[in-house]
Write a protein that holds these residues in place. Structure first.
Motif, short mmCIF file in Angstrom:
data_model
loop_
_atom_site.label_atom_id
_atom_site.label_comp_id
_atom_site.label_asym_id
_atom_site.label_seq_id
_atom_site.Cartn_x
_atom_site.Cartn_y
_atom_site.Cartn_z
N GLY A 1 0.86 -1.20 -0.08
CA GLY A 1 -0.01 0.15 0.01
C GLY A 1 0.85 1.22 -0.02
N THR A 2 2.12 1.26 0.18
CA THR A 2 2.98 2.66 0.17
C THR A 2 4.17 2.45 -0.94
N GLU A 3 4.58 3.64 -1.39
CA GLU A 3 5.67 3.75 -2.25
C GLU A 3 6.51 4.93 -1.66
N GLY A 4 7.75 5.25 -2.45
CA GLY A 4 8.63 6.21 -2.08
C GLY A 4 9.25 6.47 -0.84
N ASN A 5 9.43 7.61 -0.36
CA ASN A 5 10.13 7.58 0.96
C ASN A 5 9.49 7.22 2.15
N ARG A 6 8.04 7.10 2.10
CA ARG A 6 7.15 6.68 3.14
C ARG A 6 7.51 5.25 3.35
N ALA A 7 7.29 4.54 2.04
CA ALA A 7 7.73 2.93 1.92
C ALA A 7 9.04 2.66 2.51
N GLY A 8 10.05 3.48 2.03
CA GLY A 8 11.41 3.19 2.69
C GLY A 8 11.52 3.32 4.29
N ILE A 9 11.02 4.31 4.90
CA ILE A 9 11.22 4.57 6.18
C ILE A 9 10.28 3.67 6.96
N LEU A 10 9.07 2.96 6.65
CA LEU A 10 8.57 1.98 7.37
C LEU A 10 9.14 0.85 6.97
N ILE A 11 9.77 0.36 6.06
CA ILE A 11 10.44 -0.95 5.84
C ILE A 11 11.66 -0.90 6.56
N LEU A 12 12.59 0.05 6.62
CA LEU A 12 13.86 0.15 7.53
C LEU A 12 13.31 -0.04 8.99
N SER A 13 12.29 0.68 9.40
CA SER A 13 11.96 0.46 10.80
C SER A 13 11.61 -0.85 11.23
N LEU A 14 10.85 -1.63 10.14
CA LEU A 14 10.34 -2.86 10.45
C LEU A 14 11.44 -3.81 10.56
N LEU A 15 12.51 -3.41 9.78
CA LEU A 15 13.53 -4.40 9.63
C LEU A 15 14.58 -4.07 10.66
N ASP B 1 5.19 -6.36 -9.75
CA ASP B 1 3.79 -6.53 -9.46
C ASP B 1 3.68 -6.53 -8.05
N GLN B 2 3.01 -5.23 -7.31
CA GLN B 2 3.14 -5.27 -5.74
C GLN B 2 2.49 -6.39 -5.29
N ASN B 3 1.32 -7.00 -6.16
CA ASN B 3 0.68 -8.19 -5.21
C ASN B 3 1.55 -9.15 -5.04
N PHE C 1 3.95 -8.41 -2.24
CA PHE C 1 3.32 -8.82 -1.11
C PHE C 1 3.16 -10.01 -0.50
N TRP C 2 2.99 -11.09 -1.56
CA TRP C 2 2.95 -12.45 -1.13
C TRP C 2 4.22 -12.90 -0.89
N LEU C 3 5.32 -12.36 -1.52
CA LEU C 3 6.53 -12.77 -1.07
C LEU C 3 7.01 -12.38 0.23
N VAL C 4 6.69 -11.49 0.80
CA VAL C 4 6.84 -11.13 2.04
C VAL C 4 6.10 -11.76 2.98
N MET C 5 4.83 -11.79 2.67
CA MET C 5 3.79 -12.48 3.58
C MET C 5 4.25 -14.02 3.87
N SER C 6 4.69 -14.63 2.62
CA SER C 6 5.29 -15.96 2.57
C SER C 6 6.54 -15.92 3.89
#
Length: 434
Positions: free
Chosen positions: A127-141, A199-201, A204-209
């Motif tokens: 559901g996100t892209e760009g800087n927002r996606a980067g910040i959230l992904i790094l925080s969760l990592l 394909d973002q879908n 999504f399933w890659l990370v969910m797996s």
């Protein structure tokens, strides 16, 4: 019945165990549970190895960030956050782990936290892209990495309590081999479904797996039968640091091992530069997620059994030979632009990338086996946490070292890594046999 007949026979066949089971460095009670614990650990590890490859800071996550339009600044922070986040805090939590007689839960609970982090990350991807996606992904990592750090201390302690000395390398190798087979299958699937698309879908399933795999891995590890261990000597974090400093000063072999392990980090640190140099020489065909995942899977399948046997015979000698392999392979990649034109193709690049993953696997397995065998039983959590915390510091230094490539070029940086491995080789030759 199955547990009493097939499992022990399979264990004996795989590990070359004789009729009289030798259980060096573990109790008689733990010895009886060894076959079952061996396979529970193997299958748990196989699933976690696949999960690590599906959401890897060195392969898949950079590809995902690119697909989401995240700036390269975020991509460059992935590996330092993963390594430093999982290694630096360990010295502060090892004292708490010591206070518990059963320590497998310090692997199980962090594994579930890792699953939750990836679960949240999958929706960020969707559901996100760009800087927002980067910040959230790094925080969760970062959350994922902190949990991984706690689990690392527990894992080495549990394996030291439940698996005999001389069989630990084989266990680690089998985890990697089966995980490699599963990774290879996943890589083929990714290659077919994601090649040339963003394909973002599917992402999504890659990370969910990955999240689901961590849940199953935690469940299997929870089934391990662990005997209650010593809890005396519990210390506060401040006292733990004081004792770590004491061991650092008094144990010259521990210092030598930590520096050797730190220098062997040159192998994984060189890997992203392989991709950069390959893209410069071969173009966009190198930038393929499926190829990278497949190479990682093949490398683990063909090298892990050999590395495991080697480590059980001498983990010190394995560090020596892995250093040599890394030096040769990195040198070949640094000279890749000067190869004959007929050899400058995706296939020769894939071979060099595969060998690099193999060398990394050997380095990881050798230092894990050496540390578990070398560390005193009562102080194993402290030895593990001290080693990992020091490597976390080395990782931060290495992150700055990698920025030098913008000034001196990729090839010069690769030869710097060759020099570091040369120092690692020198120190590994001076380590004690365990």
């Amino acid at each position: 019945m199955f547990q009493q007949t097939f499992v022990p026979k399979a264990y004996e066949l795989i590990t070359d165990e004789g009729e009289e089971r030798a259980c060096e460095a573990i109790s008689e009670k733990s010895c009886k549970e060894t076959p079952g614990n061996f396979f529970k650990n193997v299958f748990s590890g196989s699933l976690s190895k696949l999960a690590e490859q599906l959401v890897s800071p060195g392969t898949t996550l950079p590809w995902i960030l690119a697909a989401l339009g995240v700036p390269n600044l975020f991509t460059g922070a992935l590996v330092p956050i993963k390594d430093a986040g999982s290694l630096l805090p360990q010295l502060f939590v090892s004292a708490k782990i010591r206070a518990y007689a059963i320590r497998k839960w310090f692997w199980v609970i962090p594994a579930l936290i890792q699953a939750l982090a990836l679960f949240a990350m999958s929706f960020v991807v969707l559901g996100t892209e760009g800087n927002r996606a980067g910040i959230l992904i790094l925080s969760l990592l970062l959350l994922f990495s902190l949990a991984s750090g706690v689990a690392s201390i527990s894992f080495k302690d549990v394996i030291g309590k439940t698996i005999p000395k001389g069989k630990r390398g084989q266990l680690l190798a089998m985890r990697s081999t089966i995980g490699g087979i599963l990774t290879l299958i996943a890589g083929v699937f990714i290659l077919q479904d994601l090649e040339g698309r963003q394909d973002q879908n599917m992402l999504f399933w890659l990370v969910m797996s990955g999240a689901v795999l961590w849940v199953f891995s935690a469940f299997l590890f929870a089934l391990i039968v662990e005997e209650r261990g010593a809890t005396e000597g519990g210390r506060s974090p401040v006292n733990e640091i004081k004792n770590a400093w004491k061991f650092w000063k008094e144990d010259s072999n521990l210092r030598r091992f930590i520096f050797t392990r730190g220098l062997l980090m040159a192998i994984p640190l060189a890997q992203p530069f392989f991709v950069v140099l390959g893209k410069e020489e071969l173009g966009s065909e190198v930038n393929n997620l499926g190829v990278m995942v497949i190479a990682a899977g093949i490398a683990n399948i063909i090298s892990s059994p050999f590395w495991g046997r080697f480590a059980d015979q001498s983990s010190r000698k394995l560090m020596v030979w892995v250093s040599v392999l890394g030096m040769v392979n990195i040198s070949l990649m640094a000279l890749f632009p000067f190869w004959p034109e007929s050899l400058q193709n995706i296939y020769t690049f894939a071979v060099l990338f595969l060998v690099q993953v193999m060398a990394h696997g050997g380095a990881r397995l050798s230092r894990k086996t050496y540390l578990v065998d070398f560390a005193p039983e009562k102080e194993r959590p402290l030895y593990v946490s001290l080693s990992n915390t020091m490597i976390g510091i080395f990782t931060l230094i290495a992150a700055g070292l990698g920025s030098l490539s913008s000034f001196f070029g990729i090839q010069a940086m690769l030869f710097v890594f060759v020099g570091l491995l040369g120092l690692g080789l020198f120190l590994a030759l001076k380590l004690k046999e365990v």
